[in-house]
Design a protein around this motif. Structure first.
Motif, PDB file in Angstrom:
ATOM      1  N   ILE A 191       0.928  -1.751  -0.147  1.00 44.24           N
ATOM      2  CA  ILE A 191       0.118  -0.240  -0.411  1.00 44.24           C
ATOM      3  C   ILE A 191       0.544   1.469  -0.030  1.00 44.24           C
ATOM      4  O   ILE A 191       0.723   2.127  -0.709  1.00 44.24           O
ATOM      5  N   GLY A 192       1.936   0.994   0.780  1.00 44.65           N
ATOM      6  CA  GLY A 192       2.326   2.220   0.963  1.00 44.65           C
ATOM      7  C   GLY A 192       3.335   2.221  -0.652  1.00 44.65           C
ATOM      8  O   GLY A 192       3.347   3.800  -0.976  1.00 44.65           O
ATOM      9  N   LEU A 193       3.517   1.325  -0.873  1.00 47.65           N
ATOM     10  CA  LEU A 193       4.814   1.507  -2.353  1.00 47.65           C
ATOM     11  C   LEU A 193       3.700   2.191  -3.563  1.00 47.65           C
ATOM     12  O   LEU A 193       3.761   3.273  -3.956  1.00 47.65           O
ATOM     13  N   ALA A 194       2.481   1.738  -3.433  1.00 44.37           N
ATOM     14  CA  ALA A 194       1.224   2.395  -3.997  1.00 44.37           C
ATOM     15  C   ALA A 194       1.129   3.707  -4.736  1.00 44.37           C
ATOM     16  O   ALA A 194       0.684   4.361  -5.257  1.00 44.37           O
ATOM     17  N   LEU A 195       0.634   3.975  -3.107  1.00 45.56           N
ATOM     18  CA  LEU A 195       0.146   5.568  -2.465  1.00 45.56           C
ATOM     19  C   LEU A 195       1.395   5.914  -3.335  1.00 45.56           C
ATOM     20  O   LEU A 195       1.731   7.906  -3.454  1.00 45.56           O
ATOM     21  N   GLY A 196       2.772   5.780  -2.983  1.00 48.90           N
ATOM     22  CA  GLY A 196       3.926   6.709  -3.566  1.00 48.90           C
ATOM     23  C   GLY A 196       3.776   6.668  -5.337  1.00 48.90           C
ATOM     24  O   GLY A 196       4.355   8.131  -5.536  1.00 48.90           O
ATOM     25  N   ILE A 197       3.823   5.934  -5.928  1.00 47.04           N
ATOM     26  CA  ILE A 197       3.745   5.417  -7.270  1.00 47.04           C
ATOM     27  C   ILE A 197       2.382   6.466  -7.311  1.00 47.04           C
ATOM     28  O   ILE A 197       2.648   8.042  -8.628  1.00 47.04           O
ATOM     29  N   ILE A 198       1.360   6.987  -6.890  1.00 46.50           N
ATOM     30  CA  ILE A 198      -0.293   7.540  -7.146  1.00 46.50           C
ATOM     31  C   ILE A 198       0.492   8.978  -7.029  1.00 46.50           C
ATOM     32  O   ILE A 198       0.539  10.034  -8.089  1.00 46.50           O
ATOM     33  N   GLN A 199       1.347   9.123  -6.153  1.00 42.89           N
ATOM     34  CA  GLN A 199       2.329  10.378  -5.262  1.00 42.89           C
ATOM     35  C   GLN A 199       3.070  11.353  -6.472  1.00 42.89           C
ATOM     36  O   GLN A 199       2.745  12.363  -6.747  1.00 42.89           O
ATOM     37  N   VAL A 200       3.357   9.838  -6.716  1.00 39.51           N
ATOM     38  CA  VAL A 200       4.661  10.579  -8.336  1.00 39.51           C
ATOM     39  C   VAL A 200       4.150  10.989  -9.582  1.00 39.51           C
ATOM     40  O   VAL A 200       4.401  11.668 -10.056  1.00 39.51           O
ATOM     41  N   ALA A 201       3.234  10.297  -9.687  1.00 38.77           N
ATOM     42  CA  ALA A 201       2.893  10.407 -10.927  1.00 38.77           C
ATOM     43  C   ALA A 201       1.680  11.976 -11.204  1.00 38.77           C
ATOM     44  O   ALA A 201       1.492  12.352 -11.675  1.00 38.77           O
ATOM     45  N   ALA A 202       1.245  11.589  -9.805  1.00 37.53           N
ATOM     46  CA  ALA A 202       0.174  13.224  -9.583  1.00 37.53           C
ATOM     47  C   ALA A 202       1.317  14.260  -9.558  1.00 37.53           C
ATOM     48  O   ALA A 202       0.900  15.628  -9.499  1.00 37.53           O
ATOM     49  N   ASN A 203       2.623  14.053  -8.757  1.00 36.94           N
ATOM     50  CA  ASN A 203       3.617  15.525  -8.935  1.00 36.94           C
ATOM     51  C   ASN A 203       3.772  15.843 -10.753  1.00 36.94           C
ATOM     52  O   ASN A 203       4.041  16.681 -10.584  1.00 36.94           O
TER      53      ASN A 203
END
Length: 466
Positions: A191-203
């Motif tokens: 979950i931490g990895l997925a949220l990190g990827i989502i945040q990077v994509a958003a940035n």
């Protein structure tokens, strides 16, 4: 009188009930021990070191940990690796192979580390429980309420749970708990990895820099201390050597226990390093210099809040099991010493049977075991309430365990066990490895102690709120 042949199938060569552990159960135990609260601070640690040094240091620690644990697995039996005398604990191995003063030092270091780790897990679990409550509070208020609360009730809840689980007698009976905990560790890491990827994509960009947090965001002195502390945090993330022998003692043979354990270590370190690299690097890429000390609970992510709740609940379940993995060696040692000193005391040695309606098998209770384990959990809970500094405590524990327990004693035992000639190339290389890791331990310890001292300047005991 000859013992019937089938009876031999029920016992191992040391007369104990036959061990049934496999490479998979051993891997589950290792993953439960190693993928703990340490993964949550890796984004912060990489943030202090930067994109070059951060991943490089993580790979270095993984290699050192793997190599030293393969050396340690050869020390489960003294002498012959197949038929030699078994060492049931890390301390048994040190006493059997090295003996004397080093055995006493090892015991002190091991139990300080195990004791400290249970404190660190108590702190981490309370923070995750609070994060669930705070995320829901924050969501309901639309972000207007800061939702400050005390960690003390959550530490007490965790302590009560551990008192109940501490009635489980030993390692062989908690394989199911380790399996559940290992699954939970994958859950929150993913979950931490997925949220990190989502945040990077958003940035739309990878944040961070090659050299880590910049001078200006922190002072030059702070940069140095934080870099040292980051080494301790990464070291803690790989800390499990202190329970490796205990885990190996659950493994069946043939094949030789050392062979099974090396395979389990190879699998576990590969999986762990992959997760650590992904979680740490994606967390840093998502937040850059602002990466929180505790990735999931530092409120770096507000939405989706329900997914954060699932991740934090998984952390709590995992740490409930991991606490027992690290506490059981302390319980076993103290209870063994008490039984040797008071062999005629019913309170220490006798099992009392308690029958519950509707349950066929009686529940066996030992008075000393119940009282001691309960007092131990109460003590770790009170200390956690006194010093709830997650990142600093993690750094100190990593520094305390890394050189003496992960490197020095395994290297020295291997040298003596395999009769490595003093002054030979292999001996020199092993000593260079040990000396290099000593330097890392010293600087990591200094950085983390400085962090605790700075926290204590503004801290009021039992009154910490988040």
């Amino acid at each position: 009188m000859d013992v019937p042949r089938p009876a031999f199938k029920c016992f191992d060569d040391d007369g104990r009930p036959k061990r049934s552990g496999t490479v998979w159960t051993a891997s589950a135990h290792i993953l439960t021990a190693v993928i703990g609260s340490g993964v949550l601070s890796l984004a912060w640690a990489i943030g202090q070191l930067g994109w070059i040094a951060g991943p490089a240091v993580m790979l270095l620690f993984s290699f050192v940990t793997y190599y030293s644990t393969t050396l340690l697995s050869d020390c489960y039996r003294t002498g012959d690796p197949v038929s030699g005398k078994r060492n049931y604990t890390y301390m048994d191995a040190v006493q059997s192979i090295l003996g004397g003063f080093r055995f006493k030092i090892c015991g002190l270091m091991q139990f300080l580390n195990l004791f400290g780790t249970t404190i660190g897990y108590t702190i981490a679990s309370s923070i995750s429980m609070m994060a669930i409550k705070r995320s829901n509070c924050f969501h309901e208020s639309g972000g207007k309420n800061p939702c400050h609360m005390s960690s003390n009730p959550y530490m007490i809840m965790f302590g009560v749970t551990e008192i109940l689980l501490s009635t489980i007698k030993d390692f062989h009976q908690i394989w199911w708990l380790s399996t559940v905990a290992a699954i939970m560790s994958f859950t929150y890491s993913a979950i931490g990895l997925a949220l990190g990827i989502i945040q990077v994509a958003a940035n739309g960009v990878f944040k961070g820099s090659l050299t880590g947090i910049s001078i200006g965001a922190v002072t030059q002195t702070q940069k140095i201390w934080r870099t040292f502390q980051a080494l301790g945090d990464i070291a803690f993330a790989y800390s499990y050597s202190v329970v490796l022998i205990e885990i190996q003692d659950t493994v069946r043979s043939p094949p030789a226990e050392s062979k099974t354990m090396k395979n389990a270590t190879r699998i576990s370190i590969a999986v762990t390093t992959t997760f650590y690299m992904l979680c740490g690097c994606m967390g840093y890429a998502a937040f850059g210099d602002a990466a929180p000390g505790n990735l999931l609970t530092g409120f770096g992510f507000y939405n989706p809040f329900w997914l954060l709740d699932v991740a934090n609940a998984a952390i709590v379940v995992h740490l409930v099991g991991a606490y027992q993995v690290f506490a059981q060696p302390i319980f076993a040692f103290v209870e063994k010493q008490a039984a040797a000193r008071f062999p005629d005391s019913d309170l220490v040695t006798k099992e009392f049977e308690i029958r519950f309606p509707g349950i066929r098998s009686p529940y066996k209770v030992n008075v000393f075991r119940t009282v001691f384990r309960s007092c131990f959990v109460v003590l770790t809970t009170v200390i956690s309430m006194l010093m709830p500094f997650f990142n600093d405590v993690v750094g100190i524990l990593g520094a305390l365990a890394f050189w003496p327990l992960t490197v020095y004693f395994p290297v020295e035992m291997y040298i003596k066990q395999r009769k490595v000639e003093r002054g030979s190339m292999k001996w020199v290389c092993l000593q260079m490895l040990s000396c290099g890791c000593l330097v890392v331990t010293v600087v990591a310890g200094v950085g983390s102690v400085v962090g605790v001292m700075l926290d204590l300047k503004v801290y009021k005991p039992f009154k910490t709120t988040y």
